[in-house]
Design an enzyme around this catalytic site. Structure first.
Site, short mmCIF file in Angstrom:
data_model
loop_
_atom_site.label_atom_id
_atom_site.label_comp_id
_atom_site.label_asym_id
_atom_site.label_seq_id
_atom_site.Cartn_x
_atom_site.Cartn_y
_atom_site.Cartn_z
N LYS A 1 -14.30 0.77 -3.90
CA LYS A 1 -15.36 1.20 -2.98
C LYS A 1 -16.42 1.99 -3.73
CE LYS A 1 -12.32 1.61 1.01
NZ LYS A 1 -11.64 2.55 1.89
N GLU B 1 0.82 -1.20 0.00
CA GLU B 1 0.00 0.00 0.00
C GLU B 1 0.86 1.27 0.00
OE1 GLU B 1 -4.38 -0.23 1.83
OE2 GLU B 1 -2.95 0.57 3.26
N HIS C 1 7.17 -27.24 -0.36
CA HIS C 1 6.53 -28.40 -0.99
C HIS C 1 5.40 -27.98 -1.93
CE1 HIS C 1 8.70 -31.23 1.67
NE2 HIS C 1 8.80 -30.13 2.38
O1 PA5 Z 1 -3.66 1.51 5.90
C1 PA5 Z 1 -4.77 1.93 5.61
O2 PA5 Z 1 -5.01 3.14 5.53
C2 PA5 Z 1 -5.92 0.99 5.35
O3 PA5 Z 1 -5.54 -0.30 5.25
C3 PA5 Z 1 -6.91 1.11 6.48
O4 PA5 Z 1 -6.25 0.80 7.67
C4 PA5 Z 1 -8.09 0.18 6.30
O5 PA5 Z 1 -8.72 0.46 5.10
C5 PA5 Z 1 -9.08 0.34 7.44
O6 PA5 Z 1 -9.48 1.68 7.57
P1 PA5 Z 1 -10.18 2.20 8.85
O7 PA5 Z 1 -9.27 2.04 10.00
O8 PA5 Z 1 -10.47 3.66 8.55
O9 PA5 Z 1 -11.44 1.40 9.04
#
Ligand code: PA5
Length: 450
Positions: free
Chosen positions: A424, A289, A310
């Site tokens: 989303k 990310e 394996h």
């Molecule tokens: O690292 C990030 O920003 C995302 O992975 C969020 O942690 C994830 O989408 C969850 O978001 P939130 O904590 O707002 O529910």
């Protein structure tokens, strides 16, 4: 005092010394940019200071709330996804025994997770499992609006409310969220839940050392003060100098970027301990990310050895030569186990009788490293003295600093995630959420839906 240690000797056959030195120059600069807080995404650098900003007073409060919830619960459901899930799960899985908490009891509750998927079967099974249990909920969401945890919370809160009085329900829910924004914060204020704040300047995937990770880790019965001690030591090592000899994070960032530039766009994180499977999941989110942007970035993958030797072993040894490995090597196991002698030796194993199983595991690791080097897979090795709170704290901060520096070397903003919004928008349009009406028609048409 030992620390985690990075060994990059074995990439020298793939990277001329000169190229690493050049990257060192770049990293000296990027380190200044990071520490000086002048680079991309510099409003999200709060994670660098967490060993100081998470005070002892806050740690004690977390421990005491965790103790209270543990006392009244057979099961605690931790709700969250992505950065609000993987860090806690990674630390807990690395520290907990592999077996033994299938049925929780108050004082030693079982921790289960929800909100990390939208599976009807997963949540139905969980609801059934919880029906006759005394359970509590910790709900974690920075935005407070993420669909998966919100759905799970609604369902499980309903169940809790059907079992307990309003007052008792309130005592069985803790919310970890933004200090002022989001539906979860409003709900917590209205219902009177206890809350913990996620600092504004700490992004989800960098938040494991805030209450996002610390509260579940304390609920699981582990020492969060020791975790922060390890984090602080590594913070000092990573912040004080950019020199390769003194800073494992700059060394790692340089090594992996050098390999990337030499045609190795896939990094496979390897472990030899099943307890580290979720550390790899957390690492994949952190790096994927943070770096995967503007059509650039190393693709983070992971395997669990020797299990996957394996299955994926063949590809790693002999498939397309586009990958390198980072092997997490754990020095000391938590338990000692010797292979017994057998007088009949029908299984032919007496050649390792009397040996520690951890030694056998290490020999598998060294043998595999050599085989993969022969198969033209560069190998970086990360040595962790043992799996305890202290070294997990070190590991987390090491990976976070290296990730930020790697992102800067790639010239992307390591702290945003614009790409995760695309799905989303489509999902909301398909589900008829208010404000997405315009997209709905077009998306339905593209999917050939009536
Ligand atoms: O690292 C990030 O920003 C995302 O992975 C969020 O942690 C994830 O989408 C969850 O978001 P939130 O904590 O707002 O529910």
């Amino acid at each position: 005092m030992q620390h985690i240690e990075l060994d990059i000797q074995r990439i020298s056959a793939f990277i001329p010394e000169q190229e690493l030195r050049q990257l060192q120059q770049d990293l000296l600069h990027q380190h200044q940019v990071l520490l000086g807080k002048t680079g991309k995404g510099n409003d999200f650098l709060g994670w660098m200071d967490l060993p100081q900003t998470i005070t002892n007073q806050l740690l004690e409060k977390i421990k005491s709330d965790a103790e209270q919830l543990r006392k009244i619960s057979e099961v605690i459901v931790v709700i969250g996804i992505g950065g609000s899930y993987l860090g806690a799960k990674a630390v807990i899985e690395a520290l907990r025994p592999h077996f033994g908490d299938e049925v929780g009891i108050p004082g030693k509750p079982r921790l289960v997770y929800a909100g990390q998927n939208i599976s009807s079967d997963y949540l139905s099974d969980l609801i059934k499992y919880l029906e006759d249990k005394s359970f509590s909920i910790v709900v974690i969401s920075k935005s407070g609006t993420t669909t998966e945890p919100a759905v799970a919370f609604r369902l499980l809160k309903n169940l809790l409310e059907s079992k307990f009085s309003r007052e008792e329900t309130k005592d069985r829910i803790i919310a970890v969220t933004d200090k002022s924004r989001g539906a979860l914060k409003s709900m917590a204020d209205i219902e009177g839940y206890r809350t913990y704040e996620i600092p504004d300047d700490v992004g989800g995937r960098f938040s494991v050392l805030t209450p996002v990770g610390l509260l579940p880790v304390a609920l699981a019965g582990f020492d969060i003060s020791r975790l922060m001690e390890g984090a602080e030591i590594m913070q000092q090592m990573c912040a004080s100098s950019a020199l390769f000899e003194e800073n494992p994070a700059t060394l790692y960032a340089a090594a992996r970027n050098a390999l990337y530039r030499r045609g190795k766009p896939i990094e496979v994180l390897v472990n030899y301990e099943p307890a580290l499977q979720y550390l790899s999941e957390w690492w994949k989110q952190l790096y994927g990310e943070s770096e995967g942007k503007e059509h650039r970035g190393i693709f983070p993958a992971s395997v669990n050895f020797t299990t996957d030797l394996h299955s994926m072993g063949q590809y790693l040894q002999d498939g397309l030569r586009v990958l390198f490995e980072t092997v997490i090597s754990v020095g000391k196991s938590k338990h000692s186990l010797q292979i017994p002698e057998d007088k009949d030796n029908l299984d032919g194993l007496n050649f390792i009788a009397g040996k520690e199983l951890q030694h056998v595991n290490h020999m598998a690791e060294l043998g595999t490293i050599l085989a993969h080097l022969d198969g033209e897979v560069p190998v970086i090795r990360l040595i962790v003295p043992e799996l305890n709170e202290f070294y997990i704290g070190e590991l987390i901060v090491f990976f976070e600093f290296a990730c930020a520096l790697s992102g800067y070397v790639l010239d992307v903003n390591p702290f945003d995630q614009p790409g995760v919004e695309a799905y989303k928008k489509n999902m909301f349009a398909l589900l008829g959420k208010k404000g997405f009406e315009q997209e709905t028609l077009e998306i339905r048409k593209r999917l050939n839906l009536q």
